[in-house]
Design a protein around this motif. Structure first.
Motif, mmCIF file in Angstrom:
data_model
loop_
_atom_site.group_PDB
_atom_site.id
_atom_site.type_symbol
_atom_site.label_atom_id
_atom_site.label_comp_id
_atom_site.label_asym_id
_atom_site.label_seq_id
_atom_site.Cartn_x
_atom_site.Cartn_y
_atom_site.Cartn_z
ATOM 1 N N ARG A 190 0.823 -1.210 0.000
ATOM 2 C CA ARG A 190 0.000 0.000 0.000
ATOM 3 C C ARG A 190 0.861 1.266 0.000
ATOM 4 N NH1 ARG A 190 -2.723 -3.063 4.098
ATOM 5 N NH2 ARG A 190 -2.286 -1.548 5.748
ATOM 6 N N HIS A 191 2.169 1.098 0.247
ATOM 7 C CA HIS A 191 3.049 2.267 0.328
ATOM 8 C C HIS A 191 4.423 1.970 -0.293
ATOM 9 C CE1 HIS A 191 0.139 4.141 2.994
ATOM 10 N NE2 HIS A 191 0.091 3.007 3.663
ATOM 11 N N PRO A 192 4.493 1.812 -1.616
ATOM 12 C CA PRO A 192 5.789 1.527 -2.246
ATOM 13 C C PRO A 192 6.807 2.653 -2.039
ATOM 14 C CG PRO A 192 4.106 2.008 -3.899
ATOM 15 C CD PRO A 192 3.393 1.841 -2.600
ATOM 16 N N ASN A 193 6.337 3.892 -2.006
ATOM 17 C CA ASN A 193 7.282 4.998 -1.812
ATOM 18 C C ASN A 193 7.827 5.024 -0.389
ATOM 19 O OD1 ASN A 193 4.679 5.600 -1.005
ATOM 20 N ND2 ASN A 193 4.689 7.696 -1.786
ATOM 21 N N TYR A 194 7.004 4.715 0.593
ATOM 22 C CA TYR A 194 7.500 4.668 1.974
ATOM 23 C C TYR A 194 8.437 3.479 2.186
ATOM 24 C CZ TYR A 194 4.028 8.218 3.212
ATOM 25 O OH TYR A 194 3.295 9.385 3.292
ATOM 26 N N PHE A 195 8.100 2.344 1.577
ATOM 27 C CA PHE A 195 9.002 1.191 1.652
ATOM 28 C C PHE A 195 10.338 1.546 1.022
ATOM 29 C CE2 PHE A 195 10.802 -2.436 -0.692
ATOM 30 C CZ PHE A 195 11.158 -3.248 0.377
ATOM 31 N N GLY A 196 10.294 2.213 -0.136
ATOM 32 C CA GLY A 196 11.522 2.635 -0.792
ATOM 33 C C GLY A 196 12.317 3.596 0.056
ATOM 34 N N ASP A 197 11.645 4.523 0.713
ATOM 35 C CA ASP A 197 12.308 5.484 1.588
ATOM 36 C C ASP A 197 13.082 4.769 2.690
ATOM 37 O OD1 ASP A 197 13.028 7.937 2.518
ATOM 38 O OD2 ASP A 197 11.010 8.709 2.762
ATOM 39 N N ALA A 198 12.448 3.779 3.303
ATOM 40 C CA ALA A 198 13.113 3.025 4.364
ATOM 41 C C ALA A 198 14.334 2.285 3.827
ATOM 42 C CB ALA A 198 12.128 2.037 4.998
ATOM 43 N N CYS A 199 14.201 1.681 2.646
ATOM 44 C CA CYS A 199 15.334 0.972 2.032
ATOM 45 C C CYS A 199 16.501 1.925 1.780
ATOM 46 C CB CYS A 199 14.904 0.325 0.719
ATOM 47 S SG CYS A 199 13.848 -1.116 0.892
ATOM 48 N N VAL A 200 16.204 3.130 1.315
ATOM 49 C CA VAL A 200 17.243 4.126 1.053
ATOM 50 C C VAL A 200 18.059 4.391 2.310
ATOM 51 C CG1 VAL A 200 17.575 6.608 0.679
ATOM 52 C CG2 VAL A 200 16.209 5.285 -0.925
ATOM 53 N N TRP A 201 17.391 4.588 3.440
ATOM 54 C CA TRP A 201 18.124 4.959 4.659
ATOM 55 C C TRP A 201 18.822 3.788 5.320
ATOM 56 C CZ3 TRP A 201 19.936 9.447 5.424
ATOM 57 C CH2 TRP A 201 19.359 10.503 4.707
ATOM 58 N N TRP A 202 18.271 2.586 5.176
ATOM 59 C CA TRP A 202 19.018 1.417 5.644
ATOM 60 C C TRP A 202 20.235 1.181 4.748
ATOM 61 C CZ3 TRP A 202 18.952 -0.820 10.143
ATOM 62 C CH2 TRP A 202 17.808 -0.719 10.938
ATOM 63 N N GLY A 203 20.089 1.452 3.450
ATOM 64 C CA GLY A 203 21.223 1.324 2.533
ATOM 65 C C GLY A 203 22.321 2.315 2.854
ATOM 66 N N ILE A 204 21.955 3.573 3.119
ATOM 67 C CA ILE A 204 22.951 4.584 3.475
ATOM 68 C C ILE A 204 23.651 4.218 4.782
ATOM 69 C CG2 ILE A 204 23.183 6.982 4.273
ATOM 70 C CD1 ILE A 204 21.122 7.752 2.130
ATOM 71 N N PHE A 205 22.902 3.668 5.722
ATOM 72 C CA PHE A 205 23.510 3.232 6.984
ATOM 73 C C PHE A 205 24.570 2.161 6.735
ATOM 74 C CE2 PHE A 205 23.485 -0.022 10.343
ATOM 75 C CZ PHE A 205 24.048 0.712 11.386
ATOM 76 N N LEU A 206 24.270 1.182 5.875
ATOM 77 C CA LEU A 206 25.230 0.114 5.592
ATOM 78 C C LEU A 206 26.460 0.643 4.862
ATOM 79 C CD1 LEU A 206 22.882 -2.840 4.550
ATOM 80 C CD2 LEU A 206 24.159 -2.567 6.689
ATOM 81 N N VAL A 207 26.281 1.645 4.012
ATOM 82 C CA VAL A 207 27.420 2.269 3.345
ATOM 83 C C VAL A 207 28.292 2.980 4.365
ATOM 84 C CG1 VAL A 207 28.118 4.105 1.752
ATOM 85 C CG2 VAL A 207 26.303 2.520 1.106
#
Length: 269
Positions: A190-207
């Motif tokens: 129901r929220h692909p953009n919010y899911f994407g937002d979360a992925c972005v910040w978890w990805g930046i954290f891992l970087v």
């Protein structure tokens, strides 16, 4: 591992100053156009500015590859988001959320908005960007998990970008007025953009992750995820969407956040 503490502190101060400048400019624009929803456009820009300031302040101190990634990833994400929201809201009236909030303002509404909208978002952006601000000053080279982070970031940008584009096409069709989008990525969450937002910040954290100081900033992607799912993100949006016809059926078969195959209807229904 060497951590440049002195430049890091200077970078924090300059990042905070840059956030204040962006917010004051945004507030001035809001007064001119007569709506405070312009802060939504500034949200992505805040992270881009913080990333740029951090990159410049960490020059000669952190690992070059990590510094470049912590510049490019937030700037691309924040820039795309700012442009998308600006295009979506130009010429539109004030956001109902801000109308409702300012209707309760004690005293001067503009001063109340400055405190409750601008200051709050500035503080959130500054805190959420902590992995960027800490990670850029590490001398340790990139571990394999950094590339997992890049992949996760790419997944997030895909879900945000494609989800937003699908929603725009849906809204442009007059026949869809008052209806719910239930196709494309919206069929699986129901929220692909919010899911994407979360992925972005978890990805930046891992970087950013390369030493124990960055590990402490894990509260930032956790906080962003909670903000998106339980705070001002999905919860408020779904309260609005639930008024539309077909919502109960859509919500019953579609994942609320993580993309999953649609649930089949019960045989008894």
């Amino acid at each position: 591992m060497v951590f440049a503490t002195g430049p890091f502190v200077v970078g924090l101060l300059l990042s905070a100053l840059s956030v204040a400048v962006v917010l004051l400019v945004t507030f001035a624009v809001a007064r001119i156009v007569g709506k405070h929803s312009v802060i939504d456009t500034a949200w992505g820009a805040l992270f881009a500015v913080i990333a740029i300031v951090t990159f410049l302040c960490s020059s000669g101190h952190g690992d070059a590859a990590r510094r470049w990634l912590l510049l490019v990833l937030p700037v691309f994400w924040g820039g795309r988001l700012a442009i998308h929201i600006a295009r979506r809201t130009v010429g539109k009236p004030e956001d109902p959320r801000y109308v409702e909030l300012l209707a309760k303002a004690p005293g001067n509404p503009d001063l109340y908005a400055l405190r409750m909208i601008y200051l709050l978002q500035g503080v959130l952006a500054f805190l959420i960007s902590a992995p960027i601000q800490v990670g850029a000053y590490q001398s340790a080279s990139l571990p394999p998990t950094a590339w997992i982070g890049v992949a996760l970031w790419l997944l997030g940008v895909f879900f945000e970008g494609v989800g937003d584009a699908q929603m725009q096409r849906f809204r442009r069709d007059p026949a869809n007025k008052g209806k719910l989008i239930q196709s494309g990525l919206w069929r699986y969450t129901r929220h692909p953009n919010y899911f994407g937002d979360a992925c972005v910040w978890w990805g930046i954290f891992l970087v950013a992750l390369g030493s124990w100081p960055v590990l402490l900033t894990i509260v930032c992607p956790i906080g962003m995820t909670l903000l998106l799912t339980k705070g001002s993100g999905a919860r408020i949006l779904e309260r609005h969407m639930s008024k539309r016809a077909g919502w109960d059926d859509y919500a019953a078969r579609t994942s609320g956040f993580i993309p999953l195959p649609p649930r089949k209807k019960s045989a008894t229904t």
